[in-house]
Design a protein around this motif. Structure first.
Motif, PDB file in Angstrom:
ATOM      1  N   SER A  52       0.823  -1.214   0.000  1.00  0.00           N
ATOM      2  CA  SER A  52       0.000   0.000   0.000  1.00  0.00           C
ATOM      3  C   SER A  52       0.851   1.256   0.000  1.00  0.00           C
ATOM      4  N   THR A  53       2.107   1.146   0.408  1.00  0.00           N
ATOM      5  CA  THR A  53       2.967   2.331   0.502  1.00  0.00           C
ATOM      6  C   THR A  53       3.615   2.698  -0.832  1.00  0.00           C
ATOM      7  N   ILE A  54       3.484   1.846  -1.850  1.00  0.00           N
ATOM      8  CA  ILE A  54       4.189   2.134  -3.109  1.00  0.00           C
ATOM      9  C   ILE A  54       3.224   2.203  -4.303  1.00  0.00           C
ATOM     10  N   HIS A  55       1.959   2.460  -4.030  1.00  0.00           N
ATOM     11  CA  HIS A  55       0.976   2.608  -5.118  1.00  0.00           C
ATOM     12  C   HIS A  55       1.393   3.664  -6.121  1.00  0.00           C
ATOM     13  N   ASN A  56       1.965   4.752  -5.588  1.00  0.00           N
ATOM     14  CA  ASN A  56       2.264   5.898  -6.445  1.00  0.00           C
ATOM     15  C   ASN A  56       3.687   5.877  -7.002  1.00  0.00           C
ATOM     16  N   ALA A  57       4.401   4.787  -6.833  1.00  0.00           N
ATOM     17  CA  ALA A  57       5.761   4.701  -7.369  1.00  0.00           C
ATOM     18  C   ALA A  57       5.726   4.808  -8.896  1.00  0.00           C
ATOM     19  N   ASP A  58       6.734   5.469  -9.449  1.00  0.00           N
ATOM     20  CA  ASP A  58       6.791   5.626 -10.901  1.00  0.00           C
ATOM     21  C   ASP A  58       7.018   4.293 -11.604  1.00  0.00           C
ATOM     22  N   ASN A  59       7.717   3.395 -10.925  1.00  0.00           N
ATOM     23  CA  ASN A  59       7.944   2.071 -11.497  1.00  0.00           C
ATOM     24  C   ASN A  59       8.106   1.076 -10.358  1.00  0.00           C
ATOM     25  N   ILE A  60       7.550  -0.100 -10.526  1.00  0.00           N
ATOM     26  CA  ILE A  60       7.659  -1.154  -9.517  1.00  0.00           C
ATOM     27  C   ILE A  60       8.357  -2.352 -10.154  1.00  0.00           C
ATOM     28  N   VAL A  61       9.451  -2.784  -9.522  1.00  0.00           N
ATOM     29  CA  VAL A  61      10.210  -3.939 -10.001  1.00  0.00           C
ATOM     30  C   VAL A  61       9.913  -5.111  -9.064  1.00  0.00           C
ATOM     31  N   VAL A  62       9.441  -6.194  -9.625  1.00  0.00           N
ATOM     32  CA  VAL A  62       9.083  -7.372  -8.825  1.00  0.00           C
ATOM     33  C   VAL A  62      10.204  -8.409  -8.933  1.00  0.00           C
ATOM     34  N   MET A  63      10.660  -8.888  -7.779  1.00  0.00           N
ATOM     35  CA  MET A  63      11.764  -9.851  -7.758  1.00  0.00           C
ATOM     36  C   MET A  63      11.328 -11.174  -7.128  1.00  0.00           C
ATOM     37  N   ASP A  64      11.948 -12.223  -7.589  1.00  0.00           N
ATOM     38  CA  ASP A  64      11.696 -13.547  -7.025  1.00  0.00           C
ATOM     39  C   ASP A  64      12.941 -14.406  -7.238  1.00  0.00           C
ATOM     40  N   ASP A  65      13.448 -14.955  -6.150  1.00  0.00           N
ATOM     41  CA  ASP A  65      14.613 -15.839  -6.210  1.00  0.00           C
ATOM     42  C   ASP A  65      15.793 -15.180  -6.921  1.00  0.00           C
ATOM     43  N   GLY A  66      16.056 -13.889  -6.587  1.00  0.00           N
ATOM     44  CA  GLY A  66      17.217 -13.184  -7.124  1.00  0.00           C
ATOM     45  C   GLY A  66      17.081 -12.736  -8.559  1.00  0.00           C
ATOM     46  N   GLN A  67      15.861 -12.754  -9.116  1.00  0.00           N
ATOM     47  CA  GLN A  67      15.665 -12.356 -10.500  1.00  0.00           C
ATOM     48  C   GLN A  67      14.497 -11.368 -10.610  1.00  0.00           C
ATOM     49  N   VAL A  68      14.565 -10.528 -11.637  1.00  0.00           N
ATOM     50  CA  VAL A  68      13.444  -9.637 -11.939  1.00  0.00           C
ATOM     51  C   VAL A  68      12.429 -10.431 -12.760  1.00  0.00           C
ATOM     52  N   VAL A  69      11.207 -10.514 -12.235  1.00  0.00           N
ATOM     53  CA  VAL A  69      10.186 -11.302 -12.942  1.00  0.00           C
ATOM     54  C   VAL A  69       9.189 -10.410 -13.678  1.00  0.00           C
ATOM     55  N   GLU A  70       9.022  -9.164 -13.249  1.00  0.00           N
ATOM     56  CA  GLU A  70       8.172  -8.226 -13.998  1.00  0.00           C
ATOM     57  C   GLU A  70       8.375  -6.831 -13.445  1.00  0.00           C
ATOM     58  N   SER A  71       7.944  -5.830 -14.202  1.00  0.00           N
ATOM     59  CA  SER A  71       8.044  -4.449 -13.755  1.00  0.00           C
ATOM     60  C   SER A  71       6.978  -3.610 -14.446  1.00  0.00           C
ATOM     61  N   THR A  90       4.001   0.029 -13.578  1.00  0.00           N
ATOM     62  CA  THR A  90       3.289   0.776 -12.549  1.00  0.00           C
ATOM     63  C   THR A  90       2.356  -0.176 -11.800  1.00  0.00           C
ATOM     64  N   HIS A  91       1.792   0.316 -10.718  1.00  0.00           N
ATOM     65  CA  HIS A  91       0.881  -0.494  -9.923  1.00  0.00           C
ATOM     66  C   HIS A  91      -0.304  -0.988 -10.769  1.00  0.00           C
ATOM     67  N   ASP A  92      -0.900  -0.069 -11.513  1.00  0.00           N
ATOM     68  CA  ASP A  92      -2.064  -0.442 -12.322  1.00  0.00           C
ATOM     69  C   ASP A  92      -1.705  -1.454 -13.394  1.00  0.00           C
ATOM     70  N   GLN A  93      -0.553  -1.228 -14.036  1.00  0.00           N
ATOM     71  CA  GLN A  93      -0.125  -2.149 -15.087  1.00  0.00           C
ATOM     72  C   GLN A  93       0.106  -3.552 -14.536  1.00  0.00           C
ATOM     73  N   LEU A  94       0.724  -3.622 -13.378  1.00  0.00           N
ATOM     74  CA  LEU A  94       1.048  -4.930 -12.795  1.00  0.00           C
ATOM     75  C   LEU A  94      -0.204  -5.641 -12.278  1.00  0.00           C
ATOM     76  N   ILE A  95      -1.149  -4.884 -11.797  1.00  0.00           N
ATOM     77  CA  ILE A  95      -2.414  -5.500 -11.358  1.00  0.00           C
ATOM     78  C   ILE A  95      -3.128  -6.129 -12.559  1.00  0.00           C
ATOM     79  N   LYS A  96      -3.135  -5.378 -13.681  1.00  0.00           N
ATOM     80  CA  LYS A  96      -3.799  -5.872 -14.883  1.00  0.00           C
ATOM     81  C   LYS A  96      -3.064  -7.084 -15.454  1.00  0.00           C
TER      82      LYS A  96
END
Length: 586
Positions: free
Chosen positions: A545-564, A566-572
């Motif tokens: 909830s604290t990063i809804h307004n971030a310009d870009n969100i980078v999602v990591m899993d097991d030491g790798q970037v799995v997606e990136s 905005t909040h709306d884009q990633l929800i969709k």
């Protein structure tokens, strides 16, 4: 840096500090030479009075001789005073320099070094082990110079007076050295074990005192007390073993000395009876033999001190023999004025199980690439252990990459001066570091020139100003060790104020509100929003909830970037981020 642990290298390491003030060394050596000469003269007064003045019954000569003897004794005491004082000055200067140099070297070490080192052990090396080296720069140690002259001069003199007695007493010298060689290994081993157990005991104390609340909350005082008692008793046993060897060593040396005196009394009395030696000569001879034995006794005692110092020196060499690997490149540049972005390009990194053996055991990052645009907020999210915090450590160059690169406006991180790099990155984490001092000390840590007006300005931005003003001593309020007098929210606000005062180009928030309750989080979040205004920022968030307004969100899993995105884009996208989000808010 490999360094051999030998007596020669130890003296070279210690006495390099003495040579910084050569005049002190010269004064001490000259004083010791004068003392040696005066000590040689003293028995001559006794011999002259007994052999010449008493038979002649010359009272005037007796008075003159006694006065001259007292003047010589006064001069001897005066030079002993100067020697002891200036030796103390030289010793304290040297040990302070050694301790400062060692502390500075420790501070330069890489983060990995401290992760594999015990704090208590480092403290023992900085204190007790350095203190042990101080005995090498003492009046007793430098007196070896005077003792060498005394030994040679007196030996020649007594040989001239009576070579038979000189030869007889010389038999005791090799016996002394034989005793020393037998006890040397025993004493050295015992003190080495004692020093190691002392370090373990110090570690136990340090760990216990810093975790006292945990211990009390789990009522584990008895167990901790038993652990400490075990280490303390082990240290006691080793010290008793060392003391036992020393206690046996000293009487044996004294017995050999008494044996030498007995030889002189036996032979001297025989030669006096035969008329081959005067009574005064025999009395003086006994004094000279004592002077001859004293350097040998001192030398053997100093050898034991040297053995103890050698153990401490070996422990110090273990530190100074390790050089930091993360250092400035030969042509490193200052941190640039950011205009574009920070880029992570195919970054891979694996933690070492031990920085000395370089054995890699845990892969933390695998080919990570993403950008942190200038003036924008980029968020990192993912499960615990996915590599988020590792990225912040790499950006501050607490560790070096295995492969890939981190660039600041196309300048590689390895081409930027370390001090400049870290000066331009402000980190606020959930584990707030608070020093034992005042609120002022904590806010302006690293910015010592900041005045109270500027401190209160950032305190207001961090929403901590009202609390400070409510305190009787305000900025002068003591916070206690590790900030024990502050709440979690107050510590966090002070940390934010500290970051604001640093005014760095890049701000990193590493789960800065994860340990706070919802009410505290909302208050802190306002302060964080002010911190991030128009700054290039990287935010690691557990609460999405604290990063809804971030310009870009980078999602990591097991030491790798799995997606990136905005909040709306990633929800969709209905991917990893959506699963994290739903799991948190369901």
């Amino acid at each position: 840096m490999e360094q051999s642990v030998s007596i020669g290298s130890m003296f070279k390491y210690v006495f390099r500090t003495v040579l910084n003030k050569r005049w002190l060394l010269v004064i001490n050596v000259l004083a010791l030479l004068v003392i040696t000469g005066l000590q040689f003269i003293m028995p001559q007064f006794t011999q002259f009075i007994i052999d010449r003045i008493i038979p002649d019954k010359n009272i005037n000569h007796l008075i003159i001789s006694v006065v001259l003897m007292l003047v010589t004794a006064f001069l001897l005491g005066l030079f002993n005073y100067f020697s002891t004082y200036y030796m103390g000055v030289m010793s304290q200067n040297s040990v302070t320099t050694l301790r400062e140099d060692l502390f500075k070297h420790i501070l330069k070490m890489d983060s990995a070094y401290f992760e594999s080192s015990k704090t208590g052990d480092l403290m023992v090396r900085l204190t007790n082990d350095i203190n042990n080296l101080q005995s090498l720069i003492s009046a007793n140690m430098l007196s070896i110079i005077g003792n060498m002259f005394t030994f040679v001069g007196v030996l020649v003199f007594i040989t001239i007076v009576n070579w038979k007695m000189a030869l007889a007493v010389s038999v005791t010298f090799p016996i002394m050295f034989l005793i020393y060689r037998v006890f040397r290994t025993r004493i050295r081993t015992a003190f080495r074990n004692a020093r190691a157990s002392q370090a373990q005991m110090s570690n136990q104390m340090q760990n216990t005192l810093t975790q006292i609340q945990l211990i009390k909350s789990f009522t584990n005082e008895q167990k901790e007390s038993e652990n400490f008692n075990q280490k303390a008793e082990q240290n006691r046993d080793y010290m008793i073993q060392a003391t036992q060897n020393q206690a046996l060593f000293s009487p044996l040396i004294d017995f050999v000395n008494y044996f030498g005196t007995a030889i002189i009394l036996l032979l001297g009395s025989y030669f006096v009876i035969k008329g081959q030696l005067l009574v005064g000569q025999m009395v003086a001879y006994i004094s000279y033999v004592a002077m001859l034995q004293s350097p040998i006794r001192s030398f053997t005692q100093l050898l034991n001190q040297v053995q103890q110092s050698l153990i401490s020196y070996g422990r110090i060499v273990e530190i100074i023999g390790v050089e930091p690997e993360i250092v400035d490149a030969p042509n490193a540049k200052p941190f640039p004025q950011l205009e574009n972005q920070v880029s992570l390009e195919d970054v891979s990194f694996t933690y070492s199980s031990d920085m000395l053996d370089k054995k890699k055991v845990e892969s933390a990052l695998k080919h990570v690439s993403f950008d942190i645009p200038y003036g924008k907020t980029t968020a990192l999210v993912g499960h615990s252990g996915s590599g988020k915090t590792t990225i912040t450590k790499l950006m501050s160059r607490f560790y070096d990459l295995d492969s890939g690169d981190i660039k600041f406006d196309d300048i590689s991180i390895k081409d930027i001066q370390l001090h400049s790099l870290r000066s331009n990155i402000a980190i606020v984490s959930q584990d707030v570091e608070i020093i034992d001092g005042t609120i002022r000390d904590n806010i302006r840590y690293g910015a010592e020139t900041a005045d109270d007006e500027r401190i209160m300005e950032v305190a207001k931005m961090a929403n901590i100003d009202e609390y400070i003003q409510s305190l009787p001593k305000q900025l002068d309020t003591q916070v206690g060790e590790r900030g024990i007098k502050l709440s979690g929210g107050q510590k966090q606000r002070i940390s934010i104020a500290r970051a604001l005062l640093k005014d760095a180009q890049i701000v990193i928030l590493d789960e800065a509100t994860a340990a706070l309750d919802n009410e505290s989080e909302k208050s802190i979040q306002h302060a964080l929003d002010k911190l991030l205004i128009e700054r290039t920022s990287l935010v690691i968030a557990h609460r999405l909830s604290t990063i809804h307004n971030a310009d870009n969100i980078v999602v990591m899993d097991d030491g790798q970037v799995v997606e990136s995105g905005t909040h709306d884009q990633l929800i969709k996208a209905n991917g990893a981020y959506r699963k994290l989000y739903d799991a948190q808010f369901e």
